[in-house]
Design a protein around this motif. Sequence first.
Motif, PDB file in Angstrom:
ATOM      1  N   CYS A 180       0.837  -1.203   0.000  1.00 38.64           N
ATOM      2  CA  CYS A 180       0.000   0.000   0.000  1.00 38.64           C
ATOM      3  C   CYS A 180       0.875   1.258   0.000  1.00 38.64           C
ATOM      4  O   CYS A 180       2.062   1.219   0.337  1.00 38.64           O
ATOM      5  CB  CYS A 180      -0.894   0.031   1.246  1.00 38.64           C
ATOM      6  SG  CYS A 180      -2.075  -1.324   1.346  1.00 38.64           S
ATOM      7  N   TYR A 181       0.255   2.383  -0.361  1.00 39.42           N
ATOM      8  CA  TYR A 181       0.861   3.710  -0.219  1.00 39.42           C
ATOM      9  C   TYR A 181       0.424   4.241   1.137  1.00 39.42           C
ATOM     10  O   TYR A 181      -0.773   4.294   1.432  1.00 39.42           O
ATOM     11  CB  TYR A 181       0.392   4.631  -1.352  1.00 39.42           C
ATOM     12  CG  TYR A 181       0.797   6.077  -1.195  1.00 39.42           C
ATOM     13  CD1 TYR A 181       2.063   6.516  -1.597  1.00 39.42           C
ATOM     14  CD2 TYR A 181      -0.082   7.013  -0.657  1.00 39.42           C
ATOM     15  CE1 TYR A 181       2.441   7.853  -1.455  1.00 39.42           C
ATOM     16  CE2 TYR A 181       0.282   8.345  -0.512  1.00 39.42           C
ATOM     17  CZ  TYR A 181       1.540   8.752  -0.913  1.00 39.42           C
ATOM     18  OH  TYR A 181       1.905  10.067  -0.773  1.00 39.42           O
ATOM     19  N   VAL A 182       1.397   4.615   1.985  1.00 40.06           N
ATOM     20  CA  VAL A 182       1.085   4.915   3.380  1.00 40.06           C
ATOM     21  C   VAL A 182       1.610   6.299   3.771  1.00 40.06           C
ATOM     22  O   VAL A 182       2.778   6.621   3.551  1.00 40.06           O
ATOM     23  CB  VAL A 182       1.704   3.859   4.321  1.00 40.06           C
ATOM     24  CG1 VAL A 182       1.317   4.148   5.768  1.00 40.06           C
ATOM     25  CG2 VAL A 182       1.255   2.460   3.917  1.00 40.06           C
ATOM     26  N   VAL A 183       0.718   7.092   4.376  1.00 34.30           N
ATOM     27  CA  VAL A 183       1.083   8.400   4.936  1.00 34.30           C
ATOM     28  C   VAL A 183       0.669   8.413   6.406  1.00 34.30           C
ATOM     29  O   VAL A 183      -0.415   7.923   6.757  1.00 34.30           O
ATOM     30  CB  VAL A 183       0.378   9.552   4.191  1.00 34.30           C
ATOM     31  CG1 VAL A 183       0.722  10.895   4.834  1.00 34.30           C
ATOM     32  CG2 VAL A 183       0.766   9.553   2.719  1.00 34.30           C
ATOM     33  N   GLY A 184       1.534   8.962   7.252  1.00 36.88           N
ATOM     34  CA  GLY A 184       1.207   9.075   8.664  1.00 36.88           C
ATOM     35  C   GLY A 184       1.341  10.505   9.141  1.00 36.88           C
ATOM     36  O   GLY A 184       2.066  11.311   8.544  1.00 36.88           O
ATOM     37  N   SER A 185       0.646  10.836  10.211  1.00 40.44           N
ATOM     38  CA  SER A 185       0.821  12.142  10.847  1.00 40.44           C
ATOM     39  C   SER A 185       1.265  11.947  12.284  1.00 40.44           C
ATOM     40  O   SER A 185       0.931  10.958  12.933  1.00 40.44           O
ATOM     41  CB  SER A 185      -0.473  12.965  10.795  1.00 40.44           C
ATOM     42  OG  SER A 185      -1.528  12.284  11.446  1.00 40.44           O
ATOM     43  N   ALA A 186       2.067  12.913  12.763  1.00 45.58           N
ATOM     44  CA  ALA A 186       2.560  12.895  14.137  1.00 45.58           C
ATOM     45  C   ALA A 186       2.790  14.340  14.559  1.00 45.58           C
ATOM     46  O   ALA A 186       2.599  15.261  13.763  1.00 45.58           O
ATOM     47  CB  ALA A 186       3.846  12.073  14.233  1.00 45.58           C
ATOM     48  N   GLY A 187       3.227  14.542  15.818  1.00 48.39           N
ATOM     49  CA  GLY A 187       3.237  15.894  16.364  1.00 48.39           C
ATOM     50  C   GLY A 187       4.570  16.573  16.513  1.00 48.39           C
ATOM     51  O   GLY A 187       4.638  17.690  17.030  1.00 48.39           O
ATOM     52  N   THR A 188       5.679  15.929  16.075  1.00 48.79           N
ATOM     53  CA  THR A 188       6.991  16.579  16.131  1.00 48.79           C
ATOM     54  C   THR A 188       7.786  16.201  14.882  1.00 48.79           C
ATOM     55  O   THR A 188       7.510  15.194  14.232  1.00 48.79           O
ATOM     56  CB  THR A 188       7.816  16.140  17.364  1.00 48.79           C
ATOM     57  OG1 THR A 188       8.174  14.757  17.226  1.00 48.79           O
ATOM     58  CG2 THR A 188       7.047  16.334  18.661  1.00 48.79           C
ATOM     59  N   LYS A 189       8.815  17.015  14.603  1.00 52.83           N
ATOM     60  CA  LYS A 189       9.697  16.721  13.475  1.00 52.83           C
ATOM     61  C   LYS A 189      10.405  15.386  13.687  1.00 52.83           C
ATOM     62  O   LYS A 189      10.574  14.597  12.747  1.00 52.83           O
ATOM     63  CB  LYS A 189      10.736  17.842  13.316  1.00 52.83           C
ATOM     64  CG  LYS A 189      11.684  17.632  12.138  1.00 52.83           C
ATOM     65  CD  LYS A 189      12.731  18.727  12.059  1.00 52.83           C
ATOM     66  CE  LYS A 189      13.619  18.547  10.822  1.00 52.83           C
ATOM     67  NZ  LYS A 189      14.308  17.240  10.788  1.00 52.83           N
TER      68      LYS A 189
END
Length: 344
Positions: A180-189
């Motif tokens: 799959c093509y996967v993108v994630g989000s998080a809260g710091t660099k």
Amino acid sequence: MAEVRNKQVLLNDYVRGFPKESDMAITSSTLKLKLPEGSKGVVLKNLYLSCDPYMRGRMTNHERESYVDSFKPGSPITGYGVCKVLESGDPNLKEGDLVWGMTGWEEYTVLNTTQGLFKIQHTTDIPLSYYTGILGMPGMTAYVGLYELCSPKKGEYVYVSAASGAVGQLVGQFAKLLGCYVVGSAGTKEKVDLLKNKFGFDEAFNYKEEADWDAALKRYFPQGIDIYFENVGGKMLDAVLLNLRVHARIAACGMISQYNLEHPEGVHNLTQLISKRANIVGFVVGEYYHLYQTFLDLVVPGIKEGKIVYVEDVAEGLDSAPRALVGLFSGRNVGKQVVLVSHD
């Protein structure tokens, strides 16, 4: 009959709003490390404890039915842990065995039943602490939500929120292994770098730096989202709903943005579920433990071959446990938050 000092983490009182370290107390009591005559229970020495977002709900006095019981003020809090068996009334467990399951936030725990404990066939090439995370409840959560409920297909577009956490880091890797093509989000660099450089996500973004989450998702998913692994809720879910593809699937694992709010945020874009013929399903991992061996057969070889990696944030000692647990809700941890109680 051995009697020991038993350090414990107690809940002082029910919590409103964001939990604080002062909502918990470190205390000591004495404990006899002996089962009552005829008991089918077990005496455990706790080695690792798991800090998990669902525990916030147990700090509240539930006014309506919940899938987990509230903690009892003045008593030790409980959670998943890795433990060593000191005495057992269960013929399937013996002294020296290692188990994971629900235990007390204390040095030693006496349970009157072994139901819900999993015996660990431990090998030295996998860290024992992994049974609080990748090989325990969070790992099973990632597996069930993605494989069992979302049925990913090669080439599909997958979005994971809270993606560097105990569950999210695995969801992304599982989806990549399936093509799959996967993108994630998080809260710091730092966490965004982990997602891209260690866990192999195709892309990742810092949600705190995005003024418009709908626009951010359109940038990363110009074709739309097939699968959303929901860990956050609220405004993030609202933005995702605007970016679904036809026949999208959402596995609702948790909604950490809502746990500390007196009045949870509303979700306004639910009509998208109709126009996109999308499916959203909430689940509780405890109902899927019959699949645990199937899960291990998939994941253990992946760990040993280096195809699946895992990051832990280990707090040393029971005294550090309140700070570690509270830190989950401000994103202080990097990876799976674990408390090391004893090296034994």
